[in-house]
Structure formats: C-alpha cells, structure tokens
Design an enzyme around this catalytic site. Structure first.
Site, PDB file in Angstrom:
ATOM      1  N   GLU A  57     -13.089  -0.657  -4.073  1.00 36.78           N
ATOM      2  CA  GLU A  57     -12.271  -0.253  -2.922  1.00 36.78           C
ATOM      3  C   GLU A  57     -12.526   1.209  -2.533  1.00 36.78           C
ATOM      4  OE1 GLU A  57      -8.227  -1.556  -3.975  1.00 36.78           O
ATOM      5  OE2 GLU A  57      -8.714  -3.511  -3.110  1.00 36.78           O
ATOM      6  N   ASP A  85      -6.956 -11.323  -6.355  1.00 32.95           N
ATOM      7  CA  ASP A  85      -6.100 -10.131  -6.470  1.00 32.95           C
ATOM      8  C   ASP A  85      -4.623 -10.507  -6.560  1.00 32.95           C
ATOM      9  OD1 ASP A  85      -5.137  -7.591  -6.443  1.00 32.95           O
ATOM     10  OD2 ASP A  85      -5.575  -7.165  -4.349  1.00 32.95           O
ATOM     11  N   GLU A  89       3.702  -7.110  -5.695  1.00 26.18           N
ATOM     12  CA  GLU A  89       2.973  -6.755  -4.475  1.00 26.18           C
ATOM     13  C   GLU A  89       2.835  -7.945  -3.527  1.00 26.18           C
ATOM     14  OE1 GLU A  89      -0.996  -5.236  -5.131  1.00 26.18           O
ATOM     15  OE2 GLU A  89      -1.493  -5.333  -3.013  1.00 26.18           O
TER      16      GLU A  89
HETATM   17  C1  GCV Z   1      -4.315   0.319  -6.959  1.00 30.96           C
HETATM   18  C2  GCV Z   1      -5.040  -4.306  -4.602  1.00 30.96           C
HETATM   19  C3  GCV Z   1      -3.890  -3.454  -4.131  1.00 30.96           C
HETATM   20  C4  GCV Z   1      -4.229  -1.978  -4.220  1.00 30.96           C
HETATM   21  C5  GCV Z   1      -4.629  -1.683  -5.686  1.00 30.96           C
HETATM   22  C6  GCV Z   1      -5.824  -2.552  -6.035  1.00 30.96           C
HETATM   23  C7  GCV Z   1      -6.267  -2.371  -7.469  1.00 30.96           C
HETATM   24  O1  GCV Z   1      -6.092  -4.237  -3.705  1.00 30.96           O
HETATM   25  O2  GCV Z   1      -3.546  -3.805  -2.836  1.00 30.96           O
HETATM   26  O3  GCV Z   1      -3.108  -1.239  -3.842  1.00 30.96           O
HETATM   27  O4  GCV Z   1      -4.928  -0.329  -5.862  1.00 30.96           O
HETATM   28  O5  GCV Z   1      -5.462  -3.902  -5.867  1.00 30.96           O
HETATM   29  O6  GCV Z   1      -5.839  -3.167  -8.294  1.00 30.96           O
HETATM   30  O7  GCV Z   1      -7.019  -1.458  -7.759  1.00 30.96           O
END
Ligand code: GCV
Length: 677
Positions: free
Chosen positions: A268, A341, A369
């Site tokens: 990311e 995820d 989340e």
């Molecule tokens: C900490 C997902 C979440 C992100 C998170 C990422 C990860 O994409 O939306 O907020 O970032 O996972 O686990 O690194």
C-alpha cells in the site's frame, strides 16, 4: 430532616459508585476480601498475583509456588497447575512468575463464572508463545481503523506524565494471557525511531513489564535514509545495515527487554526492500541480524498486493512462497486470516499450510474495520473459530490452520498470533460494550484455540454483566448469531469488498470515483453482469483455487461442491444458478439479505426484555446501538439488492419484504467518517 439528607447522600453515593460506563471491562470481581495468600518467592509480578487474589478470592488460603520440576517444565514458561479445593486450600504452581500470574487470573475467572466448586486439578499452557496486540495508533494519537476515540498512548504527555490507563490496560491483557503489544501503526513513520520517542516508549514498557507484557514497535523501512540521512535504505548496503545495528543497540540501552519490530513493507505504497530490487527476505534478515544479539524478533507482514492483472487474492502467496526457508530463525511472517483483507467472510489464506519452512503467525482483526465499526454488535469468536478449524489438507485431512501455526505440524522455534486492537480512550475502551468481547475472545483463543466460541462468550458475559441465566441465554444467542447475521445482510454467499472505499462502513457496490485504484473498488470483486455475479477464481478464471492443497482446490473449483458460503468468492455464477436448497441464485441472494435483517431485528427483540437484569446505562447504550444496527442492515439490503437488480433484472421474490428505499436515494448517502479513522 437530617435523616433524609443522609439518605439522599447515600443514594447519590450508590448511584455514583455503580454508574456503569464499561470501564471495568470483565474485571469486576468484588474487592476487599482479604484472602490469605502466600508465595514462596517475591517479585513485582508475583506481588500482583498475590494482591489480585487477596482482594478478590473468596475461598480458603492460596499458595503461590515457583517450583522447577519436570511436570511443570512440560507446561512451558507460561504454564501453570492449580490444585486443591476452595474449602480447604488451593495451590498454584509454575516454573515462572508469569505462570503464577496467569494461574491467579484463571482461579478468579473460575470464581466469577461460578465454576470453582469441587476438587480442582488444572494444567494449562498456551498454544502460542507470543500473543500480541497490534495497535494501529499514530503518533498524533489518531487511530487508523480505530472506533473508540483517540489512542490510549498519550505521546504528548509522555515521558513526564503516566496515565493510569497503562496499568489497567496491562492488567486486562494479562488476565487473558496477552503477553506483548506493538504500540504504533504498521503504517509507521520514521519518527518512531528517535531517541526522544524511545524515552516515551520506555515509560510504557516499565508500566507493562510487571504484567509480563513486552513492547514492540512498527518501523518504517526508509528510516535509514529519512532519519539517518543515508543515501538509501537498501538492505544490502553496509552503511544501512550498520545504521540498523546502531539503532537497535540504542533501543536496547533504553529498554533492555524490548521485543522487536513489526514491518509493513512494499505494501500500500510503503517503502521496502523491493525498492532496491531486493526481496522481503533480504529486508527481514537485515533487521533480524541487528536484533539477534538481544533475542529480539522481526514480524514481517505478508499483506502485499499491487494494482496488476493478477488477482489480488493470489499475490501474497506468489510473492512469499519462493522465499520459504530463506528467512533467519528470528523472523516470523505475519499473515492475515484471509487472502484479501479482513472481509466479513473469507476462505483462509492459502499461505497457511503451504509455507512450511518458515514460521507463520495469523493476524486477526479485532477492530471491526469491515464488520460494523463500534456501531454494531458482532461477536468475532465464531469467525475466528471457523478460521482456526479450516482444514488446509497440507498433511492430509485434519491439518487445520491452527495446527499449521501452533507448532503441531511444523515445529518452529517461534509460534505467535496477532490481533489488531480495538482499544481507544473511550470510557468503555472499545466504543461498543460488546467490542470488549472481541478483545477478550482474541486473548482466550490465542491462549487456547480449542475453546469454543460459546464458552468464551459465556465467560465474558458472566464476568462483564451477570450470572443470571435469564440474561445469559438470550444474550449468548445474540452473540453466537451476530457474525453470520452480519455476513448475511452485508455480503452473503462469498461476496466481498462491497464497501464505500473510504470508510468501510456502508454499502457502495456501485462505487467508482474517477482515478481510483481498480483493486480498491467493489466492481473488481463482485463483477456483476447481466449474466451473473462473483469472482471466477477457478482453473478457467484467475486460478486462485490452485493455491490450495487437494482435495480443497477441487472442492472450491467445482461449483457443485464449493461451499455455498464461499460460492461467489470462487465462482462467477449465473443469476439462475440452482442452489442446493432449491432456489435460484438471485432468489437466494434476496433471501440471505432478508434473513440477516430479520436476525438483526431479532437481536433487538431479545435485548429489550433483559432490561431489569443489568444496569440501565449499559442496557440503554446497547439498545440504542442495536437500533442503529437494524437500520443499517436494511440500508445494506436495499442498496445491494437494488443495485444488483439492475443486472439480474429479476423481481425480489414476491413473498419477501420489498425494499423501502430507492437506489438513487441510497447512492446519495455520504457518511462523514474520516478515511483511516
Ligand atoms: C494499516 C487495510 C486497511 C488499512 C491498513 C491495511 C494493513 O487496507 O484498510 O487501513 O493499514 O489494511 O493491514 O496494512
């Protein structure tokens, strides 16, 4: 006159004393018992065990003894034995001080759940050595994907001021066997490695140490360049390697029992070894080498994917499998439970069972989340049990995910499990009173993944609310049904990632903002068309099924044998696909959404009658949130069905409830929830 004033004051006092904000978590045993407790050794940790029992235990004297015999050694350094009887006397035995602490909390749990009668003969040891929370807390005290207020770590006040919450946090974790914590977000800034910051971390480490909780940090891979001013952060550059060695030495000078690093790299948009043409193993091993002299470890995350033609669900496997066996022995690879995820339901990640020469640690998400934030009651014990019990078939039938990671099938030096924390500054710690049950369940399952989700719910309810069976029966039913209900009203039959991309709370299966990454958009996952719906991951599609062992790959690959709760994860099925229960797919989808909504309504019905069995504050809080949950379940149902209907062009089955919203109305909803908060 005087009497009435005294009475009035007493009433006020009792209201004050018993006002319930959830801050006491599951640790609500009466104090002031003055039990007799003796110990054959003294230490800060043993003193805590002693004090906990002295103030809460209501039975005969308890002896805490450290003994080093073979029987106890077999239970490992965190294990313990409890023997005796609450009427005549109890012994808690262990080889270490933390064993005694865990034993003390076990005995108190038995008392609070009314299970302490009769002769006790208990031997316990945890399934995983490292049971760790991951805080996604930023240094400015916002919490990524946190729904319980600001971070409990008051970086602005540290190191001078020490919040009483640090000790309460340590106590709560120790009471369920959690023994480590990563204080900062995996999306880490280099600032987490400054000398000033280490002084703040030291204070927290000092507060947590007596409860046997080790402190770790997330690091940013570019720190040598950004913080150290080096030319690059290439893991094969000798200056970079030296920079890390010096940095690690600096940390251990301040915190001698520091645990190590958690790393999100080349994921990311974060930097990593691939920026220099190196592998994840090169990056992890460089850090492992620096930590090795101090017995520190590296937890290297396998959450990697990039926008490409390759199915996102396949990418982590393809990147990490060639590296199996190439990591140093103080590296453990941290793998999310599913291949995408933390979706409401995913199959297990195919890395479990496949990567056999490298220890893997599951990463579960306690913060909700993708499961209703702190607005919805969703108990995750059931979801995590499904994960632990999933059969990878890597060594034949019965090779569950649990056994591939807890040392049973692959005896690695390190075993560990991580949970992304749902803790914040809110009075009740987790935003929703029932969010606490997920923190609790994570700790209990990390200790023993063989416990049933129901037993854990039962324990938690008894300790957090009441032992009254008229409360326990309906509320346990709510908890046990809550995850599957949410899957039904959000993403049934293997659908995934239908969220509004920025806040991950509400439905936006249509979401398509200009310039957005395709693999962050719902249409990438649901692939709805006039023909049908779902992601074709079969051998004629993306072939993600091939990453699983036989016979699972064949089971998933065949639409007739694929479990229906994962149908649209693995198949693009026609709208009139015949489901096993007799309905066609479109009708089944409608039915599932409605089922979920009706279950949410049922939770309200079960909650209201228990009003007089618990305190009014927590009753009303939960009652309000259950209303929101039902309202939002209807929002999910209407939005998804109305949108998918534009492709299926079929009626909602006539015997089912009609949508009460219009699609255009649903598309106008813009929640004002901050991205990453
Ligand atoms: C900490 C997902 C979440 C992100 C998170 C990422 C990860 O994409 O939306 O907020 O970032 O996972 O686990 O690194």
């Amino acid at each position: 006159m005087k009497k009435s004033i005294v009475f009035f004051c007493l009433v006020l006092l009792s209201v004050g004393l018993y006002a319930e904000d959830g801050s006491r978590l599951w640790l609500r045993a009466e104090t002031g018992q003055n039990a007799t407790v003796t110990a054959n050794k003294q230490s800060a940790t043993i003193n805590i065990a002693k004090q906990e029992l002295e103030s809460q235990w209501k039975g005969a004297p308890v002896q805490l003894n450290i003994i080093n015999n073979k029987d106890l050694q077999k239970l490992g350094k965190d294990g313990y034995r409890i023997t005796g009887n609450k009427l005549t006397g109890i012994s808690i035995l262990a080889t270490t001080e933390q064993g005694l602490l865990y034993g003390a909390y076990h005995l108190l749990r038995l008392q609070e759940t009314r299970s302490d009668a009769g002769m006790l003969n208990i031997a316990e040891s945890p399934k995983y050595d490292l049971r760790i929370l991951n805080h996604w807390d930023n240094l400015n005290r916002t919490v990524e994907r946190g729904y319980a207020g600001y971070s409990i770590w008051r970086w602005d006040q540290l190191p001078e001021q020490i919040s009483p919450r640090y000790k309460e946090y340590a106590r709560a974790n120790a009471s369920i066997g959690i023994n480590a914590t990563v204080l900062n977000n995996v999306n880490a800034t280099p600032d987490a490695l400054t000398p000033e910051f280490f002084q703040k971390v030291k204070v927290i480490a000092d507060e947590l140490r007596p409860y046997h909780i080790k402190v770790f940090l997330s690091i940013n891979f570019s720190s040598p360049k950004v913080l150290g001013g080096l030319e690059n952060s290439d893991p094969l550059n000798k200056d970079v390697r030296k920079w890390w060695k010096d940095k690690v030495k600096e940390i251990y000078n301040v915190i001698p029992d520091f645990g190590g690093f958690l790393v999100k790299a080349n994921s990311e948009g974060l930097p990593g070894p691939q920026d220099y043409g190196r592998t994840h193993a090169d990056g992890a091993n460089m850090l492992a080498e620096a930590l090795k002299p101090y017995k520190g470890i590296v937890m290297w995350r396998a959450f990697v994917y990039s926008p490409s033609d390759q199915d996102r669900a396949k990418q982590a496997f393809n990147e990490f499998m060639p590296l199996d066996g190439k990591f140093n022995d103080n590296v453990i690879v941290q793998v999310k439970n599913g291949p995408i995820d933390f979706q409401p339901r995913e199959p297990f990640s195919p890395l479990f069972g496949a990567m056999q020469k490298t220890p893997l640690m599951p990463e579960l998400q306690i913060t909700q989340e993708y499961l209703g934030h702190s607005k919805q009651l969703v108990y995750l014990g059931t979801q995590w049990k499904e994960f632990f019990e999933s059969d990878t078939y890597c060594k034949g039938a019965g090779s569950t995910v649990a056994k591939t990671t807890d040392g049973t099938l692959f005896p690695h030096k390190l075993t560990a499990i991580a949970g992304v924390a749902n803790i914040g500054e809110d009075a009740n710690w987790t935003g929703h009173h029932f969010g606490q049950s997920n923190w609790y369940a994570f700790g209990r399952l990390a200790w023993n993944h063989e416990l049933s989700a129901e037993q854990i719910a039962d324990e938690w309810l008894k300790m957090t609310f009441t032992n009254d069976v008229n409360f326990l029966t309906p509320v346990k039913e709510i908890m046990m049904d809550s995850w599957e209900a949410m899957v039904s009203y959000m993403m049934p039959l293997g659908l995934h990632h239908l969220f509004a991309w920025h806040h991950h709370y509400g439905p936006e299966p249509w979401c398509n903002p200009p310039g957005a990454r395709p693999d962050w958009l719902p249409s990438y996952y649901h692939k709805a068309s006039t023909f049908g719906i779902g992601f074709d991951r079969t051998t004629t599609g993306s072939n993600a099924v091939s990453q699983y062992f036989p016979p699972l790959n064949e089971i998933f690959n065949n639409i007739e044998t694929c479990p229906e709760n994962l149908l649209l994860w693995f198949h693009h099925a026609p709208w009139d696909h015949q489901m096993r229960g007799g309905r066609i797919l479109w009708d089944e989808l409608c039915y599932k959404y409605l089922l979920g909504v009706n279950q949410a309504r049922g939770f309200q019905k079960k909650w209201d009658p228990i009003e007089n069995l618990i305190d009014p504050e927590r009753f009303a809080d939960v009652q309000f949130k259950l209303k929101v949950q039902t309202r939002d379940a209807i929002w999910w149902k209407d939005a998804c069905l109305l949108y998918f209907q534009t492709f299926s062009k079929r009626p909602i089955p006539f015997e089912m409830e009609r949508p009460i919203h219009d699609l255009e109305e649903m598309k106008q909803i813009q929640l004002n929830l901050e991205h990453h908060n």
